[in-house]
Design a protein around this motif. Sequence first.
Motif, mmCIF file in Angstrom:
data_model
loop_
_atom_site.group_PDB
_atom_site.id
_atom_site.type_symbol
_atom_site.label_atom_id
_atom_site.label_comp_id
_atom_site.label_asym_id
_atom_site.label_seq_id
_atom_site.Cartn_x
_atom_site.Cartn_y
_atom_site.Cartn_z
ATOM 1 N N ASN A 5 43.111 -29.262 56.759
ATOM 2 C CA ASN A 5 41.928 -28.595 57.307
ATOM 3 C C ASN A 5 42.229 -27.200 57.836
ATOM 4 N N GLY A 6 43.443 -26.730 57.676
ATOM 5 C CA GLY A 6 43.846 -25.445 58.244
ATOM 6 C C GLY A 6 42.933 -24.297 57.877
ATOM 7 N N LEU A 7 42.660 -24.129 56.603
ATOM 8 C CA LEU A 7 41.803 -23.028 56.156
ATOM 9 C C LEU A 7 40.382 -23.184 56.705
ATOM 10 N N HIS A 8 39.885 -24.411 56.764
ATOM 11 C CA HIS A 8 38.541 -24.659 57.307
ATOM 12 C C HIS A 8 38.445 -24.156 58.745
ATOM 13 N N PHE A 9 39.396 -24.572 59.591
ATOM 14 C CA PHE A 9 39.354 -24.159 60.993
ATOM 15 C C PHE A 9 39.577 -22.658 61.148
ATOM 16 N N TRP A 10 40.475 -22.088 60.343
ATOM 17 C CA TRP A 10 40.746 -20.652 60.417
ATOM 18 C C TRP A 10 39.487 -19.853 60.109
ATOM 19 N N THR A 11 38.749 -20.244 59.055
ATOM 20 C CA THR A 11 37.533 -19.508 58.699
ATOM 21 C C THR A 11 36.419 -19.712 59.721
#
Length: 68
Positions: A5-11
Motif C-alpha cells: 500500500n506504500g504508493l497508495h498512502f504516499w499519493t
Amino acid sequence: MQHGNGLHFWTKGYHEIRYASGTGLAMCSFGFSDVYDNTLVVVTAGEVIEDVGATARVWRWYIEVSDK
C-alpha cells in the motif's frame, strides 16, 4: 514506496511512511514526529482495494520517546 500500500498512502499525502510490505498482511508503518523529536508510530494492516471498498486498518500504535 513501491510495495504493498506504500504508493497508495504516499499519493494520499502520507509522506511519513517508513515501511510498506507487499506480502502477508500488507503492513505499513508511519512515523509522525513532534517538535521534541518524539515519534508516534502507527502500523496498519490490510490491503487497500478501492474498487471493492477494502481498506487498511490501524493494527497498533506506540510512541517512541526521544532521549534528547
